[in-house]
Design a protein around this motif. Structure first.
Motif, PDB file in Angstrom:
ATOM      1  N   PHE B 166       0.810  -1.227   0.000  1.00 17.57           N
ATOM      2  CA  PHE B 166       0.000   0.000   0.000  1.00 17.57           C
ATOM      3  C   PHE B 166       0.839   1.269   0.000  1.00 17.57           C
ATOM      4  O   PHE B 166       0.321   2.368  -0.158  1.00 17.57           O
ATOM      5  N   ALA B 167       2.164   1.104   0.185  1.00 17.53           N
ATOM      6  CA  ALA B 167       3.055   2.261   0.042  1.00 17.53           C
ATOM      7  C   ALA B 167       3.192   2.656  -1.425  1.00 17.53           C
ATOM      8  O   ALA B 167       3.785   3.673  -1.753  1.00 17.53           O
ATOM      9  N   SER B 168       2.628   1.828  -2.314  1.00 17.55           N
ATOM     10  CA  SER B 168       2.692   2.093  -3.743  1.00 17.55           C
ATOM     11  C   SER B 168       1.724   3.206  -4.154  1.00 17.55           C
ATOM     12  O   SER B 168       2.046   4.048  -4.966  1.00 17.55           O
ATOM     13  N   ASP B 169       0.520   3.191  -3.563  1.00 19.66           N
ATOM     14  CA  ASP B 169      -0.491   4.147  -4.022  1.00 19.66           C
ATOM     15  C   ASP B 169      -1.406   4.647  -2.900  1.00 19.66           C
ATOM     16  O   ASP B 169      -1.503   5.856  -2.673  1.00 19.66           O
ATOM     17  N   ALA B 170      -2.068   3.736  -2.173  1.00 12.40           N
ATOM     18  CA  ALA B 170      -3.059   4.173  -1.184  1.00 12.40           C
ATOM     19  C   ALA B 170      -2.440   5.093  -0.125  1.00 12.40           C
ATOM     20  O   ALA B 170      -3.006   6.135   0.217  1.00 12.40           O
ATOM     21  N   MET B 171      -1.249   4.728   0.377  1.00 13.90           N
ATOM     22  CA  MET B 171      -0.623   5.548   1.420  1.00 13.90           C
ATOM     23  C   MET B 171      -0.151   6.900   0.894  1.00 13.90           C
ATOM     24  O   MET B 171      -0.488   7.930   1.480  1.00 13.90           O
ATOM     25  N   PRO B 172       0.632   6.934  -0.201  1.00 14.44           N
ATOM     26  CA  PRO B 172       1.032   8.261  -0.684  1.00 14.44           C
ATOM     27  C   PRO B 172      -0.157   9.125  -1.094  1.00 14.44           C
ATOM     28  O   PRO B 172      -0.129  10.343  -0.924  1.00 14.44           O
ATOM     29  N   THR B 173      -1.220   8.508  -1.626  1.00 15.72           N
ATOM     30  CA  THR B 173      -2.391   9.296  -1.991  1.00 15.72           C
ATOM     31  C   THR B 173      -3.034   9.887  -0.746  1.00 15.72           C
ATOM     32  O   THR B 173      -3.356  11.073  -0.697  1.00 15.72           O
ATOM     33  N   GLY B 174      -3.203   9.056   0.282  1.00 14.74           N
ATOM     34  CA  GLY B 174      -3.781   9.536   1.528  1.00 14.74           C
ATOM     35  C   GLY B 174      -2.910  10.608   2.164  1.00 14.74           C
ATOM     36  O   GLY B 174      -3.395  11.627   2.660  1.00 14.74           O
ATOM     37  N   TRP B 175      -1.589  10.368   2.125  1.00 17.19           N
ATOM     38  CA  TRP B 175      -0.684  11.339   2.745  1.00 17.19           C
ATOM     39  C   TRP B 175      -0.747  12.676   2.013  1.00 17.19           C
ATOM     40  O   TRP B 175      -0.802  13.742   2.625  1.00 17.19           O
ATOM     41  N   MET B 176      -0.771  12.611   0.693  1.00 17.44           N
ATOM     42  CA  MET B 176      -0.818  13.858  -0.075  1.00 17.44           C
ATOM     43  C   MET B 176      -2.117  14.615   0.214  1.00 17.44           C
ATOM     44  O   MET B 176      -2.120  15.847   0.309  1.00 17.44           O
ATOM     45  N   ALA B 177      -3.220  13.867   0.389  1.00 19.53           N
ATOM     46  CA  ALA B 177      -4.504  14.512   0.696  1.00 19.53           C
ATOM     47  C   ALA B 177      -4.391  15.317   1.980  1.00 19.53           C
ATOM     48  O   ALA B 177      -4.863  16.456   2.067  1.00 19.53           O
ATOM     49  N   ALA B 178      -3.750  14.721   2.984  1.00 19.11           N
ATOM     50  CA  ALA B 178      -3.606  15.421   4.267  1.00 19.11           C
ATOM     51  C   ALA B 178      -2.578  16.548   4.148  1.00 19.11           C
ATOM     52  O   ALA B 178      -2.747  17.618   4.736  1.00 19.11           O
ATOM     53  N   ASP B 179      -1.532  16.297   3.371  1.00 14.80           N
ATOM     54  CA  ASP B 179      -0.496  17.308   3.136  1.00 14.80           C
ATOM     55  C   ASP B 179      -1.115  18.568   2.511  1.00 14.80           C
ATOM     56  O   ASP B 179      -0.776  19.692   2.881  1.00 14.80           O
ATOM     57  N   PHE B 180      -2.035  18.373   1.567  1.00 15.18           N
ATOM     58  CA  PHE B 180      -2.717  19.499   0.916  1.00 15.18           C
ATOM     59  C   PHE B 180      -3.424  20.398   1.926  1.00 15.18           C
ATOM     60  O   PHE B 180      -3.636  21.574   1.675  1.00 15.18           O
ATOM     61  N   CYS B 181      -3.844  19.817   3.069  1.00 11.73           N
ATOM     62  CA  CYS B 181      -4.675  20.564   4.019  1.00 11.73           C
ATOM     63  C   CYS B 181      -3.869  21.611   4.794  1.00 11.73           C
ATOM     64  O   CYS B 181      -4.456  22.444   5.486  1.00 11.73           O
ATOM     65  N   GLY B 321     -20.232  28.440  -6.558  1.00  9.48           N
ATOM     66  CA  GLY B 321     -20.628  29.626  -5.772  1.00  9.48           C
ATOM     67  C   GLY B 321     -20.261  29.463  -4.313  1.00  9.48           C
ATOM     68  O   GLY B 321     -19.731  30.388  -3.678  1.00  9.48           O
ATOM     69  N   ALA B 322     -20.507  28.280  -3.777  1.00 10.33           N
ATOM     70  CA  ALA B 322     -20.168  28.027  -2.371  1.00 10.33           C
ATOM     71  C   ALA B 322     -18.664  28.120  -2.176  1.00 10.33           C
ATOM     72  O   ALA B 322     -18.179  28.756  -1.231  1.00 10.33           O
ATOM     73  N   ALA B 323     -17.919  27.517  -3.087  1.00 11.43           N
ATOM     74  CA  ALA B 323     -16.457  27.528  -2.963  1.00 11.43           C
ATOM     75  C   ALA B 323     -15.918  28.950  -3.061  1.00 11.43           C
ATOM     76  O   ALA B 323     -15.039  29.357  -2.297  1.00 11.43           O
ATOM     77  N   MET B 324     -16.481  29.720  -3.996  1.00 10.79           N
ATOM     78  CA  MET B 324     -15.992  31.088  -4.198  1.00 10.79           C
ATOM     79  C   MET B 324     -16.339  31.974  -3.010  1.00 10.79           C
ATOM     80  O   MET B 324     -15.483  32.653  -2.445  1.00 10.79           O
ATOM     81  N   ASN B 325     -17.604  31.956  -2.621  1.00 13.16           N
ATOM     82  CA  ASN B 325     -18.038  32.900  -1.594  1.00 13.16           C
ATOM     83  C   ASN B 325     -17.554  32.545  -0.197  1.00 13.16           C
ATOM     84  O   ASN B 325     -17.455  33.412   0.662  1.00 13.16           O
ATOM     85  N   LYS B 326     -17.231  31.266   0.019  1.00 14.83           N
ATOM     86  CA  LYS B 326     -16.649  30.881   1.309  1.00 14.83           C
ATOM     87  C   LYS B 326     -15.121  30.960   1.274  1.00 14.83           C
ATOM     88  O   LYS B 326     -14.448  30.588   2.227  1.00 14.83           O
ATOM     89  N   ALA B 327     -14.583  31.429   0.157  1.00 18.44           N
ATOM     90  CA  ALA B 327     -13.134  31.610   0.017  1.00 18.44           C
ATOM     91  C   ALA B 327     -12.375  30.324   0.352  1.00 18.44           C
ATOM     92  O   ALA B 327     -11.415  30.313   1.117  1.00 18.44           O
ATOM     93  N   LEU B 328     -12.842  29.227  -0.242  1.00 17.56           N
ATOM     94  CA  LEU B 328     -12.190  27.939   0.027  1.00 17.56           C
ATOM     95  C   LEU B 328     -10.905  27.793  -0.775  1.00 17.56           C
ATOM     96  O   LEU B 328     -10.763  28.393  -1.843  1.00 17.56           O
ATOM     97  N   VAL B 329     -10.008  27.011  -0.245  1.00 18.37           N
ATOM     98  CA  VAL B 329      -8.838  26.590  -1.008  1.00 18.37           C
ATOM     99  C   VAL B 329      -9.152  25.207  -1.563  1.00 18.37           C
ATOM    100  O   VAL B 329      -9.484  24.302  -0.798  1.00 18.37           O
ATOM    101  N   LEU B 330      -9.097  25.035  -2.873  1.00 14.52           N
ATOM    102  CA  LEU B 330      -9.308  23.713  -3.457  1.00 14.52           C
ATOM    103  C   LEU B 330      -7.952  23.165  -3.892  1.00 14.52           C
ATOM    104  O   LEU B 330      -7.237  23.814  -4.642  1.00 14.52           O
ATOM    105  N   ARG B 331      -7.597  21.990  -3.404  1.00 16.69           N
ATOM    106  CA  ARG B 331      -6.352  21.370  -3.850  1.00 16.69           C
ATOM    107  C   ARG B 331      -6.665  19.969  -4.318  1.00 16.69           C
ATOM    108  O   ARG B 331      -7.528  19.308  -3.759  1.00 16.69           O
ATOM    109  N   MET B 332      -5.976  19.498  -5.335  1.00 20.59           N
ATOM    110  CA  MET B 332      -6.306  18.188  -5.877  1.00 20.59           C
ATOM    111  C   MET B 332      -5.172  17.674  -6.740  1.00 20.59           C
ATOM    112  O   MET B 332      -4.282  18.442  -7.111  1.00 20.59           O
ATOM    113  N   GLY B 333      -5.219  16.387  -7.052  1.00 20.43           N
ATOM    114  CA  GLY B 333      -4.211  15.859  -7.960  1.00 20.43           C
ATOM    115  C   GLY B 333      -3.957  14.380  -7.743  1.00 20.43           C
ATOM    116  O   GLY B 333      -4.327  13.805  -6.716  1.00 20.43           O
ATOM    117  N   GLN B 334      -3.331  13.777  -8.768  1.00 21.18           N
ATOM    118  CA  GLN B 334      -2.800  12.417  -8.603  1.00 21.18           C
ATOM    119  C   GLN B 334      -1.568  12.527  -7.708  1.00 21.18           C
ATOM    120  O   GLN B 334      -0.853  13.516  -7.745  1.00 21.18           O
TER     121      GLN B 334
END
Lengths: 212, 392
Positions: B166-181, B321-334
């Motif tokens: 799971f260090a191949s994909d699931a873990m780095p994907t999960g880690w990156m998701a939290a890193d984005f935060c 509209g919700a994302a814009m008016n609440k001034a959210l940060v959207l982060r995403m990616g493989q």
């Protein structure tokens, strides 16, 4: 009588629609056509390589690396200090051969002229430092002509040399940055030889003209 | 050799295929010991990413043993036990130099598809259709890994195959998701999806300083596993109004960060979901973004929404509209596998993260089709089916 009128009205509307759609498509097509200048088709394409200008020039002047990079599709022969002769096969196959003369015009600048090939072609390349420590921009201009008959019949879409140029730029970038072009054509699969052939054709389409 | 091939929409079969060989000086050949199914494979199998060809070998999350190396491979040698990142990266372009490996310029040899679809072609991915380069996948006895020195990492002794896979994909994907935060400590993080990636994201958020982590799903056994293994709070969206519950849990603020680990075949309840599903089935839209919508609506003002579930095309009713008016940060990616894997292997070695429990269904390669079925239908408490291509 009414039905005849309706019929004429419908026919008229259909004609107008077809003409309108045709015009829109022609305009779209023109937008994708290369620029025309003095009887030449002209395109400008660029790619950014993550290496300083000197390193990119180094790649061109490192004969061994260059030969390795060009191995499958071209040979180079030096004529004098600034001129080279290049013989290249048509990347799409078909046994077509190109002979070109390449001239070094200055540091980071060279130009070429096809001396023997199916399409009259010339071009030049300029290396420019990219902003923000992003390496080097390779900027290329390609000009080509096609015969009057083909042009009159509308057979020349004029995109093929352009696709070739984009491929060449992508190949150069990959060779400099990664030391190789990646290739998945021979990866294993559960396909029959016929299916594999069809898939290879699709691969070719997905590979040709693309940019990173 | 034997390999699990895609034979058409929802059709998989094990076939005899040729063995891979070294094609370039930086290639390695890996004898696959464990190869996990992944939720994103389902989008391919079910025909939502239309770039599969009959006979393509699936699988991109795997580990094994190096059996052959190209002449330019320096860091690895034959016999090394390695885990391989799903994303192919050359290591020499600007994106690789800045550790954004999944955006590598030189690893997708077939860039036209994604260039047309997305404007630019990101990196190639092993076993992930002709949009991602047309690489053969890892549900096979052997696989060719290009740029072996960049993509494969030797695994600490003593960590079982079915854990380190799971260090191949699931873990780095999960880690990156939290890193984005961008967690600084003390945050409330909500995670949509209690599958492999969601659970790894929840664990990463804890390690990176979140004070409370809430995991959202509809499968009671998955939620129970997450609560037992990680000590997170859970919400079952089939029973509870998620937005209300999150607002209540945070005394009206909403979570500081929302992680979406579900992807384009997201589930929900109610008429909007039925409408989305009908449109997707009729191919009038490509992606069902149910959980993304919810994450945006739930997120606190000025918070971060981090998307690592896979999307391929267009979505409907995206609450911009919700994302814009609440001034959210959207982060995403493989995920940028190569950036995180060495660090994650260290954390596995000291026992800080133990992903082994995700491998609920180890199986032989021959049972691959059944393995995917169990996984897709979440039968028998399945979190992940892990295939073992080597004959026992």
């Amino acid at each position: 009588m009414t039905s005849n009128t309706t019929r004429w009205a419908l026919a008229g509307a259909a004609t107008v629609t077809v003409l309108g759609a045709g015009r829109v498509m022609a305009r779209r097509r023109r937008r994708h056509q290369p620029e025309r200048k003095d009887g030449w088709y002209v395109v400008h394409r660029g790619i950014t390589v993550d290496r300083p200008v000197d390193a990119v020039i180094g790649f061109w002047t490192d004969r061994e690396r260059l030969d390795r990079g060009l191995a499958e599709w071209a040979t180079l022969e030096q004529l004098d200090d600034t001129r080279w002769r290049c013989v290249a096969g048509d990347p799409a196959g078909g046994g077509t051969e190109w002979r070109a003369e390449i001239t070094v015009d200055g540091p980071g600048r060279l130009s070429w002229r096809v001396t023997d090939g199916p399409v009259a072609q010339q071009g030049r390349v300029e290396l420019v430092p990219a902003p923000q420590d992003r390496g080097t921009e390779i900027r290329a201009e390609l000009r080509w002509r096609s015969g009057p008959v083909r042009r009159a019949l509308g057979l020349t879409t004029g995109t093929d040399p352009d696709l070739g140029l984009r491929d060449a730029l992508r190949r150069i970038k990959s060779l400099i940055e990664a030391g190789q072009m990646i290739e998945t054509r021979h990866d294993p699969s559960g396909r029959s030889p016929e299916q594999e052939e069809a898939t290879d054709k699709m691969r070719e389409k997905l590979a040709t003209g693309g940019r990173p | 050799m034997r390999a699990l091939c895609w034979e058409g929409v929802r059709k998989l079969a094990v076939r005899d295929v040729p063995e891979p060989s070294i094609r370039a000086a930086r290639d390695i050949i890996v004898k696959v010991r464990a190869s996990s199914v992944c939720g994103s494979d389902l989008h391919l199998i079910n025909g939502f990413l239309p770039a599969m060809r009959e006979g393509d070998i699936l699988g991109h999350e795997f580990m094994g043993e190096v059996v052959e190396t190209g002449p330019d491979v320096q860091r690895l040698k034959v016999g090394d036990r390695v885990v391989v990142g799903s994303v192919v990266a050359c290591g020499g372009c600007w994106y690789c130099r800045t550790e954004q490996y999944s955006l590598c310029d030189n690893s997708n040899p077939q860039p036209v598809f994604t260039e047309k679809l997305w404007g630019h072609a990101p990196a190639g991915i092993l076993g992930y259709s002709h949009a991602a380069g047309g690489y053969a996948g890892s549900h096979a006895e052997y696989i060719r890994v290009p740029f072996g020195d960049v993509g494969a990492f030797t695994v600490p002794d003593g960590v079982p195959d079915d854990s380190v896979v799971f260090a191949s994909d699931a873990m780095p994907t999960g880690w990156m998701a939290a890193d984005f935060c961008g967690l600084k400590g003390g945050e409330v993080v909500a995670v949509w999806g209690a599958g492999g990636v969601g659970q790894m994201a929840a664990r990463a958020a804890q390690i990176l300083g979140a004070e409370r982590v809430v995991v959202i799903d509809r499968l009671p056994e998955r939620l129970r596993t997450a609560a037992d293994r990680l000590g997170v709070e859970t919400i079952n969206y089939a029973e509870t109004d998620v937005l209300e519950a999150l607002r209540e849990m945070t005394a009206g603020r909403g979570p500081d960060a929302c992680i979406e680990a579900v992807g384009m075949e997201s589930h929900d309840v109610g008429p909007v979901y039925a409408y989305d599903k009908a449109k997707q089935t009729a191919r009038l839209t490509t992606d069902r973004p149910t959980s993304v919508r919810q994450a945006i609506m739930a997120c606190r003002k000025g918070g971060t929404v981090s998307i690592v579930g896979v999307y391929g095309g267009l979505v409907d009713k995206f609450p911009l509209g919700a994302a814009m008016n609440k001034a959210l940060v959207l982060r995403m990616g493989q995920m940028h596998a190569q950036r995180y894997i060495p660090m994650l292997l260290d954390r596995i070695a000291i026992g800080e993260i133990d992903p082994g429990y995700l491998a609920t269904h180890p199986m032989s390669l021959e049972d691959g089709a059944r393995g995917y079925e169990i996984f897709e239908k979440k039968e028998d408490g399945c979190l992940r089916t892990v295939l073992h291509p080597q004959p026992a």
